[in-house]
Design a protein around this motif. Sequence first.
Motif, PDB file in Angstrom:
ATOM      1  N   PHE A 192      -3.072  25.422   8.185  1.00  0.00           N
ATOM      2  CA  PHE A 192      -3.422  24.791   9.417  1.00  0.00           C
ATOM      3  C   PHE A 192      -2.434  25.246  10.513  1.00  0.00           C
ATOM      4  N   THR A 193      -2.862  25.653  11.638  1.00  0.00           N
ATOM      5  CA  THR A 193      -1.953  25.321  12.946  1.00  0.00           C
ATOM      6  C   THR A 193      -2.636  24.396  13.838  1.00  0.00           C
ATOM      7  N   SER A 194      -1.656  23.834  14.532  1.00  0.00           N
ATOM      8  CA  SER A 194      -1.833  22.791  15.690  1.00  0.00           C
ATOM      9  C   SER A 194      -1.491  23.506  17.077  1.00  0.00           C
ATOM     10  N   ARG A 195      -2.810  23.787  17.921  1.00  0.00           N
ATOM     11  CA  ARG A 195      -2.523  24.168  19.002  1.00  0.00           C
ATOM     12  C   ARG A 195      -3.005  23.230  20.336  1.00  0.00           C
ATOM     13  N   ASN A 196      -2.295  23.246  21.608  1.00  0.00           N
ATOM     14  CA  ASN A 196      -2.548  22.393  22.348  1.00  0.00           C
ATOM     15  C   ASN A 196      -2.819  23.397  23.854  1.00  0.00           C
ATOM     16  N   PHE A 197      -3.425  22.293  24.820  1.00  0.00           N
ATOM     17  CA  PHE A 197      -4.011  23.011  25.937  1.00  0.00           C
ATOM     18  C   PHE A 197      -3.614  22.047  27.215  1.00  0.00           C
ATOM     19  N   ILE A 201      -9.315  32.028   7.790  1.00  0.00           N
ATOM     20  CA  ILE A 201     -10.347  32.318   6.485  1.00  0.00           C
ATOM     21  C   ILE A 201     -10.422  33.534   6.031  1.00  0.00           C
ATOM     22  N   ASP A 202     -10.756  34.035   4.917  1.00  0.00           N
ATOM     23  CA  ASP A 202     -11.276  35.145   4.269  1.00  0.00           C
ATOM     24  C   ASP A 202     -12.770  35.304   4.728  1.00  0.00           C
ATOM     25  N   LEU A 203     -12.939  36.657   5.344  1.00  0.00           N
ATOM     26  CA  LEU A 203     -14.291  36.794   5.826  1.00  0.00           C
ATOM     27  C   LEU A 203     -15.577  36.885   4.657  1.00  0.00           C
ATOM     28  N   ASP A 204     -14.871  37.219   3.544  1.00  0.00           N
ATOM     29  CA  ASP A 204     -15.856  37.436   2.299  1.00  0.00           C
ATOM     30  C   ASP A 204     -15.929  36.178   1.677  1.00  0.00           C
ATOM     31  N   THR A 205     -14.956  35.593   1.290  1.00  0.00           N
ATOM     32  CA  THR A 205     -14.970  34.248   0.375  1.00  0.00           C
ATOM     33  C   THR A 205     -15.136  32.955   1.253  1.00  0.00           C
ATOM     34  N   TRP A 228      -9.803  33.402  12.436  1.00  0.00           N
ATOM     35  CA  TRP A 228      -9.439  32.055  12.817  1.00  0.00           C
ATOM     36  C   TRP A 228     -10.817  31.196  13.081  1.00  0.00           C
ATOM     37  N   VAL A 229     -10.761  30.068  12.394  1.00  0.00           N
ATOM     38  CA  VAL A 229     -12.001  28.902  12.595  1.00  0.00           C
ATOM     39  C   VAL A 229     -11.380  27.832  13.056  1.00  0.00           C
TER      40      VAL A 229
END
Length: 256
Positions: A91-96, A116-120, A59-60
């Motif tokens: 995408f995801t939307s996350r609340n706090f 994301i893919d860690l290689d690309t 996740w980024v």
Amino acid sequence: MEQLSKIGRYNFLAEPFHCDFSNHLFMGHLGNHLLNAADFHSNERGYGMNYLNTVNKTWVLSRLAIEMEEMPKAYDRFFVETWVDCAMKFFTSRNFKIIDESGFVYGYGKSVWAMIDLDTRQPVDILMVRNGLVNKYIEEEYLCPIERPSRVKMLVKSEPIRSIETYYSDVDVNGHINSVRYIEHVLNLWDLSWYKEYFIKRFEIAYVAESHQGDKLNFYLEQNEYSVFNVRITKSNADEEEKEVCRCSLLFVKRD
């Protein structure tokens, strides 16, 4: 796997050495607590970093907005509640929600995340991970009454007001400059005398590109209104032209 509640609730402590001159939690440390809560929540439900790293994904953080009425004081115990209210292909939307033991609400946060893919380093389809497991944990009814992160607009680029080098302690587990380090660097654009008079009511940041250890970060500042500021951060190095990495918007209010 047993389905857990859609909303996670995590206990934190405002440690005194994570607090500023006013005895309140630094915004950067609050940001770390929010990201930790997101990590705990997603890992417990089976679509977090612990699983994603086994399939070469992560996740980024794409966007984050934090809006506070008050910051926790030193030694205050507080909770961060977090939940996902929307999941799309990329995408995801996350609340706090940040609250104390009595139920007092310090403030709220909204964030947008990509996988994301860690290689690309390219986005991957979130809904293909574990057959769209994240969809089982969408919570649309719980209130998060702040505006979503906006598109920060800036005028013609001027000269940077500050440029800094990046080092080992700026880099996170994903190998790029830590999301919260940008926040800390931006907040350092104002000195102590400013913060004695003003409180950070709302902070927004939108990430555009990654930067890495060895990149120089350049900071451009614009003032929209008396206490509203926009900041652009770019990176530069010997091998590439200057490139934007993120934008921020800050709303300050007078302290009581």
